[in-house]
Design a protein around this motif. Structure first.
Motif, mmCIF file in Angstrom:
data_model
loop_
_atom_site.group_PDB
_atom_site.id
_atom_site.type_symbol
_atom_site.label_atom_id
_atom_site.label_comp_id
_atom_site.label_asym_id
_atom_site.label_seq_id
_atom_site.Cartn_x
_atom_site.Cartn_y
_atom_site.Cartn_z
ATOM 1 N N LEU A 146 0.940 -1.395 0.151
ATOM 2 C CA LEU A 146 0.002 -0.052 -0.124
ATOM 3 C C LEU A 146 1.235 1.180 0.259
ATOM 4 N N MET A 149 2.228 1.660 -3.412
ATOM 5 C CA MET A 149 0.725 2.488 -3.746
ATOM 6 C C MET A 149 0.698 4.244 -3.981
ATOM 7 N N ILE A 153 1.684 6.926 -6.488
ATOM 8 C CA ILE A 153 0.539 7.689 -6.918
ATOM 9 C C ILE A 153 1.325 9.218 -6.866
ATOM 10 N N PHE A 165 -6.103 6.633 -9.996
ATOM 11 C CA PHE A 165 -5.825 5.512 -9.261
ATOM 12 C C PHE A 165 -6.314 4.112 -9.533
ATOM 13 N N ASN A 166 -7.123 3.639 -10.839
ATOM 14 C CA ASN A 166 -7.015 2.579 -10.586
ATOM 15 C C ASN A 166 -5.916 1.349 -11.142
ATOM 16 N N SER A 169 -3.770 0.722 -8.329
ATOM 17 C CA SER A 169 -4.650 -0.132 -7.243
ATOM 18 C C SER A 169 -4.681 -1.563 -7.327
ATOM 19 N N ASP A 170 -4.753 -1.624 -8.898
ATOM 20 C CA ASP A 170 -5.224 -3.259 -9.796
ATOM 21 C C ASP A 170 -3.147 -3.152 -9.784
ATOM 22 N N MET A 172 -0.890 -3.252 -7.208
ATOM 23 C CA MET A 172 -1.189 -3.398 -5.958
ATOM 24 C C MET A 172 -1.567 -4.816 -5.482
ATOM 25 N N SER A 173 -2.602 -4.733 -5.763
ATOM 26 C CA SER A 173 -3.399 -5.632 -6.120
ATOM 27 C C SER A 173 -2.894 -7.019 -6.426
ATOM 28 N N LYS A 280 -10.958 -10.047 -9.181
ATOM 29 C CA LYS A 280 -10.466 -8.333 -8.743
ATOM 30 C C LYS A 280 -12.447 -8.178 -7.238
#
Length: 393
Positions: A146, A149, A153, A165-166, A169-170, A172-173, A280
Motif C-alpha cells: 500500500l 502504491m 501515485i 488511482f485504478n 491500485s490494480d 498493488m493488488s 477483483k
C-alpha cells in the motif's frame, strides 16, 4: 414434492421470458442499453408488483444457452441463495454464462465448483491453510504494498500534476497476492511490471459478455452482436496467460508442494492460484484510524476491531454498493421461497438469481435505504451522549 406452505399466501411467480430467442435478446438490450441494470429490475418490480419474478439474464442467447432465471430482489427471499442444502453452485459464478475452460487451463477452478464436489473442499482448504500459515505476514506485506502504491501515485502527481488511482491500485493488488503466495516480487520474474495488465486482459475477455465496452449508443447493436452473442476466443490472451502461469509455477514451489499434500495436482493448483490473483479482491475516519493505530502500535486485527466508526461506514458502504452484486444458484429440489407478501414454488433445476443492491436496500427493512450517512450520523449522536438506541436497526 414441495415442502409445506408458509403463512403468507402462495402465488404463481409473475413475469415472462418472452418469445423463444427474441425474448432473451429484448431483455439483453433493455439490461445493457435501453434501461440499465437498476431500471431493468425496478421497472419489472413495479410492473409485476412483486420482488420475485421471471426474466432473462444476460448475456444469452448463444453464449448463455438458457438465460432464464427467477429473480429474488428482497431481503426475505434473497438469503435462499446462500443455503447450499437447497441451492447448487455448479458453474454459476458468472450466472447463466460460463467462460471457456481454456482460460483456466481446462480446469473448473474452485469458484465454479459446488461445495458438494470433493475438489471444492480440497482447494478451499489448501488456500485457507496457506493463508493461516502466513497470518503474521499478511498485514505487514499489505502495508508495504500500500505504501508503494501511494509513492507511485505521488510520483505521478509530481510529474503530471494528475494521477489515475485504478492502475496503481490494480498493480498493488496483483503484487500483494503474488508476493504473499510466491514470496517474490513479480518484477523479479519474467513478468516484470506487465503482470497487472496481463491479468486485466485475461479477466476482461472472460467477463466482457457480462458488460459493455462503451461504444457510442448508435453502435449498440454492433457492440451487442460483437460481445454478447458469441464466446470470446481464448487465443486472444493465450500468450499472456502462459506468461502468468509460468511465472506463478516457477515462483510458488512451496505452495504447489502443499497442494500435493492435499491431493491436488500441481498444474491444477497453479491454475487456481492464477485465478485467485486475478479476482477483483473523511476526516473523522482518518482521525479514528490514526488514533487507534497509534495506540496499538500499528495496523493489527485488534486495532481494526476498535475502529467502530470505520467498520460501520464500511458495512454501510457495502450495503449501498455490495462488492458482489450478483448471486446465482440452481434449486437442488422443489422448494418454496418467501418474500414479504407471498410464497412461491420453485422447481428443481430452475436457476435463481439475486441482485444484492436491491436486497440490501429493501425499503421494507430500511427506513431510508438510499441514505449512506444514516449509520454514521447515528453513531456520532451516540458518541455525543444522546443514546443512539436505534443505531444499526
Amino acid at each position: 414434492m414441495f415442502p409445506p406452505r408458509s403463512a403468507v399466501p402462495l402465488k404463481p411467480i409473475p413475469g415472462s421470458y418472452g418469445l423463444p430467442f427474441f425474448g432473451a435478446i429484448k431483455d439483453r438490450l433493455d439490461y445493457f442499453y435501453n434501461q440499465g441494470k437498476d431500471e431493468f429490475f425496478s421497472s419489472r418490480v413495479e410492473k409485476y408488483k412483486s420482488t420475485v419474478f421471471k426474466t432473462n439474464m444476460p448475456p444469452g442467447p448463444f453464449i448463455a444457452q438458457n438465460p432464464r432465471v427467477i429473480a429474488v430482489l428482497d431481503a426475505i427471499s434473497f438469503p435462499i441463495l446462500f443455503d447450499t442444502s437447497k441451492i447448487e453452485k455448479f458453474n454459476v459464478l458468472d450466472g447463466t454464462y460460463l467462460p471457456s475452460l481454456s482460460f483456466t487451463g481446462g480446469y473448473r477452478v474452485c469458484a465454479y465448483l459446488d461445495p458438494s464436489e470433493p475438489n471444492h473442499t480440497s482447494l478451499k482448504s489448501l488456500f485457507m491453510s496457506v493463508l493461516a500459515s502466513k497470518h503474521k505476514d499478511f498485514v505487514p506485506l499489505f502495508r508495504t504494498c500500500l505504501s508503494q502504491m501511494f509513492i507511485d501515485i505521488e510520483d505521478e502527481m509530481g510529474s503530471k500534476r494528475t494521477a489515475n488511482f485504478n492502475d496503481p491500485s490494480d498493480a498493488m493488488s496483483f503484487n500483494f497476492v503474488f508476493r504473499l503466495f510466491c514470496e517474490k516480487d513479480p518484477s523479479e520474474t519474467k513478468l516484470g511490471s506487465e503482470g497487472p495488465a496481463m491479468v486485466d486482459k485475461w479477466v476482461g475477455l472472460q467477463l466482457v459478455p457480462l458488460a459493455t465496452i462503451g461504444l457510442p449508443k448508435f453502435l449498440k447493436y454492433f457492440e451487442d452482436l460483437l460481445i454478447h452473442t458469441f464466446p470470446i476466443p481464448f487465443f486472444l490472451v493465450k500468450s499472456d496467460y502462459k506468461k502468468l502461469y509460468d511465472a506463478f509455477y516457477a515462483s510458488s514451489s512451496s505452495f504447489l508442494d502443499k497442494a500435493e499434500s492435499f491431493g491436488i495436482d500441481r498444474d491444477e493448483a497453479c491454475h487456481n492460484l492464477v485465478f485467485v490473483a486475478g479476482e477483483k479482491l473523511h476526516s473523522q475516519l482518518a482521525n479514528e484510524i490514526r488514533t487507534v493505530v497509534k495506540e496499538e502500535g500499528g495496523v493489527t486485527f485488534q486495532a481494526l476491531e476498535k475502529m467502530t466508526l470505520t467498520k460501520s461506514v464500511v458495512f454501510e458502504a457495502l450495503r449501498i454498493e455490495p462488492g458482489v452484486p450478483f448471486q446465482y444458484g440452481k434449486a437442488k429440489e422443489d422448494i418454496v421461497i418467501n418474500s414479504h407478501d407471498a410464497a412461491y414454488e420453485i422447481k428443481k433445476g430452475e436457476m435463481i438469481f439475486g441482485y444484492q443492491p436491491f436486497a440490501t436496500k429493501d425499503p421494507k427493512i430500511f427506513d431510508h435505504p438510499e441514505e449512506r450517512e444514516s449509520i454514521e450520523v447515528c453513531l456520532l449522536v451516540k458518541r455525543a451522549g444522546d443514546g443512539g438506541s436505534n443505531c444499526g436497526e
